[in-house]
Design a protein around this motif. Sequence first.
Motif, PDB file in Angstrom:
ATOM      1  N   VAL A  68      -5.367   6.901  -6.989  1.00 55.13           N
ATOM      2  CA  VAL A  68      -5.578   6.911  -5.755  1.00 55.13           C
ATOM      3  C   VAL A  68      -7.020   7.370  -5.274  1.00 55.13           C
ATOM      4  CG1 VAL A  68      -4.649   7.980  -3.537  1.00 55.13           C
ATOM      5  CG2 VAL A  68      -3.103   7.436  -5.562  1.00 55.13           C
ATOM      6  N   PRO A  69      -7.625   6.749  -4.849  1.00 53.20           N
ATOM      7  CA  PRO A  69      -9.114   7.249  -4.609  1.00 53.20           C
ATOM      8  C   PRO A  69      -9.039   8.430  -3.375  1.00 53.20           C
ATOM      9  CG  PRO A  69      -8.964   5.131  -3.777  1.00 53.20           C
ATOM     10  CD  PRO A  69      -7.781   5.464  -4.305  1.00 53.20           C
ATOM     11  N   LYS A  70     -10.077   9.191  -3.478  1.00 51.90           N
ATOM     12  CA  LYS A  70     -10.112  10.251  -2.261  1.00 51.90           C
ATOM     13  C   LYS A  70     -10.130   9.585  -0.773  1.00 51.90           C
ATOM     14  CE  LYS A  70     -12.282  14.797  -1.420  1.00 51.90           C
ATOM     15  NZ  LYS A  70     -13.456  15.524  -1.599  1.00 51.90           N
ATOM     16  N   PHE A  71      -9.471  10.271  -0.044  1.00 50.98           N
ATOM     17  CA  PHE A  71      -9.134   9.584   1.044  1.00 50.98           C
ATOM     18  C   PHE A  71      -8.722   8.261   1.299  1.00 50.98           C
ATOM     19  CE2 PHE A  71     -12.592  12.819   1.501  1.00 50.98           C
ATOM     20  CZ  PHE A  71     -11.859  14.099   1.985  1.00 50.98           C
ATOM     21  N   HIS A 104       0.776  -1.239   0.218  1.00 54.22           N
ATOM     22  CA  HIS A 104       0.065  -0.037   0.093  1.00 54.22           C
ATOM     23  C   HIS A 104       1.021   1.295   0.302  1.00 54.22           C
ATOM     24  CE1 HIS A 104      -2.233  -3.386   2.042  1.00 54.22           C
ATOM     25  NE2 HIS A 104      -3.242  -2.788   1.384  1.00 54.22           N
ATOM     26  N   THR A 105       0.537   2.356  -0.831  1.00 55.06           N
ATOM     27  CA  THR A 105       1.247   3.468  -0.677  1.00 55.06           C
ATOM     28  C   THR A 105       0.056   4.625  -0.348  1.00 55.06           C
ATOM     29  OG1 THR A 105       0.842   3.921  -3.042  1.00 55.06           O
ATOM     30  CG2 THR A 105       2.832   2.557  -2.339  1.00 55.06           C
ATOM     31  N   TYR A 106       0.822   5.691   0.509  1.00 54.82           N
ATOM     32  CA  TYR A 106      -0.083   6.990   0.834  1.00 54.82           C
ATOM     33  C   TYR A 106       0.684   7.985   0.032  1.00 54.82           C
ATOM     34  CZ  TYR A 106      -1.649   4.337   4.787  1.00 54.82           C
ATOM     35  OH  TYR A 106      -2.355   3.418   5.565  1.00 54.82           O
ATOM     36  N   THR A 107      -0.281   8.956  -0.603  1.00 54.97           N
ATOM     37  CA  THR A 107       0.192  10.094  -1.295  1.00 54.97           C
ATOM     38  C   THR A 107      -0.781  11.142  -1.668  1.00 54.97           C
ATOM     39  OG1 THR A 107       1.246  10.602  -3.656  1.00 54.97           O
ATOM     40  CG2 THR A 107      -0.635   8.877  -3.546  1.00 54.97           C
ATOM     41  N   ASN A 108      -0.349  12.231  -2.026  1.00 55.67           N
ATOM     42  CA  ASN A 108      -1.360  13.563  -2.305  1.00 55.67           C
ATOM     43  C   ASN A 108      -1.383  13.344  -3.833  1.00 55.67           C
ATOM     44  OD1 ASN A 108       1.368  14.249  -2.167  1.00 55.67           O
ATOM     45  ND2 ASN A 108       0.634  16.303  -1.998  1.00 55.67           N
ATOM     46  N   ALA A 109      -0.842  12.446  -4.613  1.00 57.25           N
ATOM     47  CA  ALA A 109      -0.842  12.442  -5.992  1.00 57.25           C
ATOM     48  C   ALA A 109      -2.215  11.708  -6.536  1.00 57.25           C
ATOM     49  CB  ALA A 109       0.392  12.166  -6.501  1.00 57.25           C
ATOM     50  N   PRO A 110      -2.666  11.963  -7.958  1.00 60.22           N
ATOM     51  CA  PRO A 110      -3.494  11.109  -8.299  1.00 60.22           C
ATOM     52  C   PRO A 110      -3.371   9.725  -8.861  1.00 60.22           C
ATOM     53  CG  PRO A 110      -2.868  12.643  -9.869  1.00 60.22           C
ATOM     54  CD  PRO A 110      -1.945  13.035  -8.829  1.00 60.22           C
ATOM     55  N   PHE A 111      -2.144   9.192  -9.005  1.00 56.01           N
ATOM     56  CA  PHE A 111      -1.469   8.088  -9.725  1.00 56.01           C
ATOM     57  C   PHE A 111      -0.260   7.640  -8.766  1.00 56.01           C
ATOM     58  CE2 PHE A 111      -4.118   9.706 -12.894  1.00 56.01           C
ATOM     59  CZ  PHE A 111      -5.292   8.526 -13.258  1.00 56.01           C
TER      60      PHE A 111
END
Length: 592
Positions: A370-373, A353-360
């Motif tokens: 990356v779905p919202k939240f 799993h990866t956390y990011t503020n990017a869309p992909f």
Amino acid sequence: GFCNHENFAGVGSAIPERVNLLRLQQMRGVGGNAWRTAHNPPSPGLLSLADRLGVVILDENRVFRIGRAFRKQMAEVVLRDRNHPSVLWFSFCNEPGCNNHDRSAPTEPTLSFKNVVAELDGPVPRAVTGNMCVHWGSCPTEDDYLYHHFNSSFQMPSLLDVQGFSHVDSSMFNAYHKAWPSRPIAATECCSCLSQRGEDDDLTPRVDPKAPGNATVFFSSLNADCMREQTQWSDGLDFVSGSFVWTLHDYIGEAGGWPHVSSSFGSFDVAGFSKAAAWWFRSWWLANISVFDAGRPGLDIPRTVTPCATSSGGLEEGSNDVIGAKASDPTATFVHIVETPSSHAPARARVVHTYTNAPFVRLLDQVQPVPKFGYATFYLSAASTDSKWTASALAADGNTVLATHVAARSADAASLRLSLDAPTPQTGTGSALYLDGIDVALVRAEVLDKDGIVAHTRDINITFTVESGPGLLHSTASGDPADHVVIHSSSRRTYHGLARAVIRASLDASGESDNRALRKLVNSDAGRGEMSATIVVDDGGPIMGDALKPIILKACANSLPCALLTIPTSTDPHDSPLEVAANSASLADITS
């Protein structure tokens, strides 16, 4: 924001201001701007730090009962804390403690407590609330809240300025708002999501914490599904004025089950080391919030990571490289891999799993949205499992790389590395230990393999020694919820490659010499005990000369080379935690 108990590994409930400064900066570094003092009034020092950092406080009373003694306690809280601009609300009570258990007095003690605040808190008194539970144990029912206007035995909601709720879902918020549309509402406690630092979700056995046995791992590092669901119960509703997550840090007590002795609710463990959850909050509570949003901490450096170079010029394990980003770039992006490559033989398939503020995100040859939240999930076959994973945060075109993160499998322990988590400018906590006899430094000890990667599966005992300078080894910790070693031990077994040493100033050389002389007169035993600081009276004497020297800390483990750390010291009041906080509102701990 977050709820917090007032304790910390190595120091218990007597938390030094430098530690609280780090905790506040860690909260601001994940996007939080509000702190609930659960379940008692905080130390005055915490409020003073919050005043200077722009953090708002939900100041909670301890005992909520009918009687003069309890009104007096509430009055003492108001009188003590009313001049702190950080105090936004007063909370009267917590959960079943909000029940007066005497339905013959339906307005009490709420009305008496509210009158205390109105009388003592100036012409525009602060709002009052309570962290109230619904329909469990002795808590009121949903109908009690929705129809309290017609319930002669339950008038508390009609008397509060803000209706606080503990752990209710969106259906309760919607129902209450429909019944009472003009009444402010807050999630004064929410989102109890469990995790343990460094425990990969796909490799963590599912063990019942209450089952007999010797298991010490009850939870994995992945709790994003829980956080996404429960934060949105309140964050997703425009009419709910705030959410206080339970909790920012793990705390001593409320363990999941033996042999754990600390909780597992935090985004940081009990020793202040970040868990994966901190990166989830950074993705949605900080990095994806506009810099023009008044609720976002006012940081001059909105990026959430700092690249860390190894001696060979590459990036060390766990570091994040922001491609082409300037420190002041409000669009800076990050990506964080939750799991790490394992050394299982034979190789096995993995879920990453990866956390990011990017869309992909791209990992190996896979690209995931990356779905919202949410987060991006990758399924790796045993054949594709590698000793090193590189995740790339991608722009909306699904191709442009904005940031990368490398997670690597570690080998055997080869060396130790010491660094400061506080005081250091990198966490917004200052640059030197203030020699007032009570200030502390928080040292991070890391076990590294031959390539400089944190050996997260090679835990060993580390022994700490103050070699020279005006400091003493106060305590050690690791963040392991099952750690039973006494806090004042000089040795500590690492937990996933990390251990903590707390170094305290052994001299009080702060302030003017006549003030120090007075303090020494009052505290005639100062400096006589093993853990007692010496008060320096003579500005020109040899002891004051020692005060101008740094502290040298040594850490040793088995046959590994010992590591040294120089801890700067200062007698300049500008280096005290309060003065540092006053000059650090634009900074936060965005490096962990």
